[in-house]
Every structure is written in structure tokens, then in C-alpha cells.
Design an enzyme around this catalytic site. Structure first.
Site, short mmCIF file in Angstrom:
data_model
loop_
_atom_site.label_atom_id
_atom_site.label_comp_id
_atom_site.label_asym_id
_atom_site.label_seq_id
_atom_site.Cartn_x
_atom_site.Cartn_y
_atom_site.Cartn_z
N GLY A 14 -6.44 46.78 39.18
CA GLY A 14 -6.11 47.98 39.93
C GLY A 14 -5.01 47.81 40.95
O GLY A 14 -4.91 48.60 41.90
N LYS A 37 8.45 46.10 40.83
CA LYS A 37 7.64 45.19 40.02
C LYS A 37 8.63 44.40 39.19
O LYS A 37 9.13 44.88 38.17
CB LYS A 37 6.67 45.98 39.12
N GLY A 116 3.11 41.99 41.92
CA GLY A 116 3.12 40.88 40.98
C GLY A 116 2.60 41.28 39.61
O GLY A 116 2.28 42.44 39.35
N ALA A 117 2.50 40.30 38.73
CA ALA A 117 1.98 40.52 37.38
C ALA A 117 0.76 39.63 37.17
O ALA A 117 0.86 38.41 37.28
CB ALA A 117 3.05 40.20 36.34
N GLY A 118 -0.38 40.24 36.89
CA GLY A 118 -1.59 39.45 36.72
C GLY A 118 -2.17 39.00 38.05
O GLY A 118 -2.01 39.66 39.07
N GLU A 176 -12.52 49.66 42.23
CA GLU A 176 -13.70 49.86 41.40
C GLU A 176 -13.46 49.43 39.95
O GLU A 176 -12.52 49.88 39.30
CB GLU A 176 -14.10 51.34 41.42
#
Length: 218
Positions: A14, A37, A116-118, A176
Site C-alpha cells: 500500500g 517513482k 521505492g519499489a518493493g 490495511e
């Protein structure tokens, strides 16, 4: 300009959901906002509107600006270095750092987010992780976790790793997780172990990021 690095304790928790809500809240307050990003994988050029860059661009109020939000886009839903390799490209951390620094230097905004990524320790290049990018940029970190079973270990581990590299954690957001334990129960548990940084709650629907915006503005 206040700038933050949006990092996750893992993948698909999320980060973009939290970033978009924060950008929209800041815009409602009349603030100038920007988002970047530097690399995205799993990008479908036939349906760019479904991507994280498109969601961020929409939150900026510039729905068509997704290419500016993410200049390096790869199709395969893999780690960025692997997705790039499948398209004959090689990602280098020096290039990603340069992209981010140039982007930050060119911004005229009140709030800027670099996503970031991941997860924190997810590979970005063949020899560097998200954490290496975070350290190079030295921005305060907005750390996003899930509410799934096991998130406590992942969040506390990520905090240890980030702080060990002398990075400041500005806020923690528990986003969530679908079909996961009760969101508020999870946050109450986490607050017993982490008292240095505010831990906020981000439901998947109807979330207003006012509390987060206030925490970051303090």
C-alpha cells in the site's frame, strides 16, 4: 520543500495508496505537491491508467503525467533489475540516484514524495537494494507496513535496518491488508514495541490522510 522517501516493509502493501492519500490531502490544503517513482516494473503500456505512476499522477491532479512520475518502466512483474534485463536494459544504482537527485533539485513544491519499489531490502539493481537508494538520498522515511499476520516482525526488522543506516523515520503507516487480522488490533500491538515514531492507520477505503499530513508537518 519537505521531501520524504516512501518505503515499504515488503511488496504490494500500500505504498502508493498511502502516498496518493497524502498528496491529495496536501493539495486540499493548497500545497504544491510532486511525486517520483524512479523505476516501476509490472507496467502495462496498453493500460497505463492501471499503474502506480498513473495513480500518483492522478493524485497530483495531472492524470496524464505518469511518464514523468516514472521515467523507467518495465513490463515484467519482477524485481526491477530482472524486469529491465528482460528488455535488454541494465539498471545501475548510480543512474537511479542521479535521476532522483536531479528530480528533487528541479522541484518547486511544498511536498515531494519519492517512492521505492518493493520492500526496504528488495533488489533494485543487480548489486543494490532500495535501502542503498534511501541512504544515498538521505530523505526522512515514511515507512508503510501491512496488517497481515507476521507484519510485526517485518516492520520491526525494517525499522532496525533503516535506523542502523542512520536514516530518520518520520512516520509509520499500517495499511490495511485484505483478509487479514483486525487493523486496529494490529496497530495497538505494534505501538507496544515502537514508541519513537507515530504509527498511523490507513484503511483501504475512505481513508483521510489528515493525521499523517499533520504528523509530517510537525
Amino acid at each position: 520543500m519537505k521531501a520524504f522517501f516512501v518505503a515499504g516493509t515488503g511488496t504490494d502493501l500500500g505504498k502508493t495508496h498511502v502516498g496518493c492519500a497524502l498528496l491529495e490531502t496536501a493539495r486540499r490544503r493548497g500545497l504544491r505537491v510532486e511525486a517520483f517513482k524512479p523505476v516501476v516494473s509490472g507496467f502495462d503500456p496498453a493500460a497505463p491508467e492501471t499503474s502506480d505512476p498513473a495513480r500518483l499522477a492522478a493524485a497530483l491532479g495531472r492524470a496524464g503525467a505518469w511518464a514523468d512520475v516514472s521515467p523507467r518502466r518495465y513490463r515484467a512483474p519482477l524485481a526491477p533489475n530482472l524486469a529491465a534485463r528482460m528488455e535488454g536494459d541494465t539498471l545501475r544504482m548510480s543512474d537511479l540516484v542521479a535521476d532522483c537527485r536531479t528530480w528533487l533539485a528541479d522541484r518547486d513544491a511544498d511536498l515531494a514524495l519519492v517512492e521505492g519499489a518493493g520492500g526496504v531490502m528488495s533488489p533494485m539493481t543487480d548489486d543494490a537494494t532500495n535501502l542503498d537508494l534511501m541512504v544515498a538520498l538521505a530523505l526522512p522515511v515514511l515507512l508503510v507496513a501491512g496488517s497481515y499476520l507476521g507484519t510485526a516482525s517485518h516492520l520491526l526488522t525494517a525499522l532496525e535496518v533503516v535506523r542502523a543506516r542512520s536514516l530518520a523515520v518520520a512516520a509509520i503507516v499500517v495499511s490495511e491488508s485484505l483478509d487479514a487480522p483486525d487493523l486496529h488490533q494490529t496497530v495497538d500491538m505494534l505501538r507496544a514495541f515502537e514508541r519513537r515514531t507515530p504509527i498511523l492507520v490507513a484503511p483501504r477505503k475512505g481513508w483521510d490522510a489528515t493525521e499523517l499530513a499533520d504528523a509530517l508537518q510537525a
